[in-house]
Write an enzyme that holds these catalytic residues in place. Structure first.
Site, PDB file in Angstrom:
ATOM      1  N   ASP A   1       0.816  -1.204   0.000  1.00  0.00           N
ATOM      2  CA  ASP A   1       0.000   0.000   0.000  1.00  0.00           C
ATOM      3  C   ASP A   1       0.848   1.251   0.000  1.00  0.00           C
ATOM      4  OD1 ASP A   1      -2.506  -0.954   0.076  1.00  0.00           O
ATOM      5  OD2 ASP A   1      -2.867  -0.597   2.203  1.00  0.00           O
TER       6      ASP A   1
ATOM      7  N   LYS B   1      -1.643   4.350  -5.157  1.00  0.00           N
ATOM      8  CA  LYS B   1      -2.155   5.238  -6.197  1.00  0.00           C
ATOM      9  C   LYS B   1      -1.460   4.912  -7.513  1.00  0.00           C
ATOM     10  CE  LYS B   1      -4.253   8.262  -3.353  1.00  0.00           C
ATOM     11  NZ  LYS B   1      -5.587   8.695  -3.313  1.00  0.00           N
TER      12      LYS B   1
ATOM     13  N   MET C   1      -7.664   9.311   9.344  1.00  0.00           N
ATOM     14  CA  MET C   1      -8.156   9.872   8.074  1.00  0.00           C
ATOM     15  C   MET C   1      -9.013  11.107   8.301  1.00  0.00           C
ATOM     16  SD  MET C   1      -9.097   6.338   6.060  1.00  0.00           S
ATOM     17  CE  MET C   1      -9.691   5.374   7.452  1.00  0.00           C
TER      18      MET C   1
HETATM   19  N1  SAH Z   1      -4.286   0.158   9.312  1.00  0.00           N
HETATM   20  C1  SAH Z   1      -3.717   1.443   9.606  1.00  0.00           C
HETATM   21  C2  SAH Z   1      -4.702   2.589   9.377  1.00  0.00           C
HETATM   22  C3  SAH Z   1      -5.175   2.727   7.940  1.00  0.00           C
HETATM   23  S1  SAH Z   1      -6.215   4.126   7.704  1.00  0.00           S
HETATM   24  C4  SAH Z   1      -3.175   1.441  11.034  1.00  0.00           C
HETATM   25  O1  SAH Z   1      -3.413   0.492  11.783  1.00  0.00           O
HETATM   26  O2  SAH Z   1      -2.483   2.379  11.407  1.00  0.00           O
HETATM   27  C5  SAH Z   1      -5.037   5.360   7.216  1.00  0.00           C
HETATM   28  C6  SAH Z   1      -4.869   6.412   8.300  1.00  0.00           C
HETATM   29  O3  SAH Z   1      -4.036   5.912   9.347  1.00  0.00           O
HETATM   30  C7  SAH Z   1      -4.183   7.675   7.848  1.00  0.00           C
HETATM   31  O4  SAH Z   1      -5.059   8.554   7.176  1.00  0.00           O
HETATM   32  C8  SAH Z   1      -3.718   8.241   9.170  1.00  0.00           C
HETATM   33  O5  SAH Z   1      -4.800   8.839   9.862  1.00  0.00           O
HETATM   34  C9  SAH Z   1      -3.312   6.979   9.911  1.00  0.00           C
HETATM   35  N2  SAH Z   1      -1.868   6.691   9.790  1.00  0.00           N
HETATM   36  C10 SAH Z   1      -1.316   5.560   9.318  1.00  0.00           C
HETATM   37  N3  SAH Z   1       0.035   5.613   9.394  1.00  0.00           N
HETATM   38  C11 SAH Z   1       0.338   6.817   9.937  1.00  0.00           C
HETATM   39  C12 SAH Z   1       1.551   7.466  10.288  1.00  0.00           C
HETATM   40  N4  SAH Z   1       2.766   6.899  10.090  1.00  0.00           N
HETATM   41  N5  SAH Z   1       1.484   8.703  10.853  1.00  0.00           N
HETATM   42  C13 SAH Z   1       0.292   9.291  11.083  1.00  0.00           C
HETATM   43  N6  SAH Z   1      -0.897   8.726  10.757  1.00  0.00           N
HETATM   44  C14 SAH Z   1      -0.878   7.508  10.199  1.00  0.00           C
END
Ligand code: SAH
Length: 276
Positions: free
Chosen positions: A49, A71, A187
């Site tokens: 991803d 993307k 998000m």
């Molecule tokens: N499965 C992922 C979340 C996916 S949804 C998890 O467990 O973290 C995607 C959202 O996760 C992003 O829009 C952001 O809000 C958050 N996110 C994921 N990685 C991040 C990072 N390194 N720093 C800040 N926010 C993050």
């Protein structure tokens, strides 16, 4: 010498015709699990991803194929059904497939949908949990999600529902029922102003502390410490961009005292310095 572990051995050999839904963690490759790393080393193909960091992708051996499922050029997301079909096609071709997803595969990010698709088609799959950004980015920003004197529960919530449905009212409703909770919004940066307005309307004090954490756990991590009443202005000023988490609650007050994270030099900078 006896008793020395064989470092090349792996307790988690990948199976053929199986899709491993693997959590890649939030960015720092040190936060990959041992199991994730073993599977990555033994995969035929890694389908990854946009959220999987470059540093994590550097852990994928050169001989392993990579398919990007984030993307496409032109910035259009790869439709979910295409990703699902790719996973099925690869598994049916007998491949050992690692489906690498940011954070934890079952915390937002559609891991459940992919697993259900595989299950319905009789494809073998396994789930390898990862460290979710909610716990890791907060830790790296010096924010404990709970503390006996500050927060008794934690709510993980998305700022975006199915088909782009906006969830700020739901976020405010959750707060209404859990005034001592820490809220972690995924998000949500694109709707920060509306989320904060809904919380204030729902009775939250404008002074409630907020942390905005961008690219948490990576060398580019930035944290903006603000408050509900001015978070959206501070975010614009800081030019905050996704991926970022919004953390709301009293625990954010501790960030000033627990500011420990010093980003390590980037992998490539380190290599350039050592001449390798
Ligand atoms: N499965 C992922 C979340 C996916 S949804 C998890 O467990 O973290 C995607 C959202 O996760 C992003 O829009 C952001 O809000 C958050 N996110 C994921 N990685 C991040 C990072 N390194 N720093 C800040 N926010 C993050």
């Amino acid at each position: 010498m006896h008793g020395q572990p064989d470092r090349s051995s792996c307790r988690f050999p990948a199976r053929r015709s199986c899709v491993y839904l693997v959590g890649a963690g939030p960015g720092d490759p040190g936060l990959l699990t041992v199991k994730a790393l073993c599977l990555i080393n033994r995969a035929d193909v890694v389908v990854y991803d946009r959220l999987v960091s470059d540093d994590v992708m550097r852990m994928v051996p050169a001989g392993v194929s990579r398919i990007f499922a984030g993307k496409e050029t032109g910035n259009h997301p790869v439709p979910q059904h295409e990703i699902n079909d790719t996973l099925v096609r690869l598994a049916r071709a007998g491949r050992k497939v690692v489906r690498l997803k940011g954070g934890d595969p079952f915390v937002f990010g559609r891991g459940a949908e992919e697993a259900l698709y595989l299950a319905e088609r009789g494809i073998d799959f396994e789930i390898v949990p990862g460290i979710t950004s909610a716990t890791a980015c907060t830790s790296y920003a010096g924010i404990p999600l709970t503390h006996r004197d500050y927060a008794q529960s934690v709510i993980f919530i998305t700022g975006h529902g199915r088909k782009g449905k906006l969830l700020e009212k739901e976020i405010a409703r959750q707060y209404g029922g859990n005034r001592n909770a820490t809220l972690v919004v995924f998000m949500g940066v694109g709707r920060l102003r509306q989320i904060m307005a809904a919380l204030i309307e729902g009775g939250m004090s404008r002074d409630t502390p907020v942390a905005l954490i961008e690219r948490g756990t990576t060398a580019d991590q930035r944290r903006v410490l603000t408050a509900v009443g001015r978070a959206s202005i501070d975010a614009v000023e800081a030019e905050l961009a996704a991926p970022a988490l919004i953390v709301i609650g009293k625990v954010v007050e501790l960030a000033g005292r627990l500011d420990w994270f010093v980003p390590a030099p980037r992998y490539d900078e380190e290599c350039a310095q050592s001449g390798s």
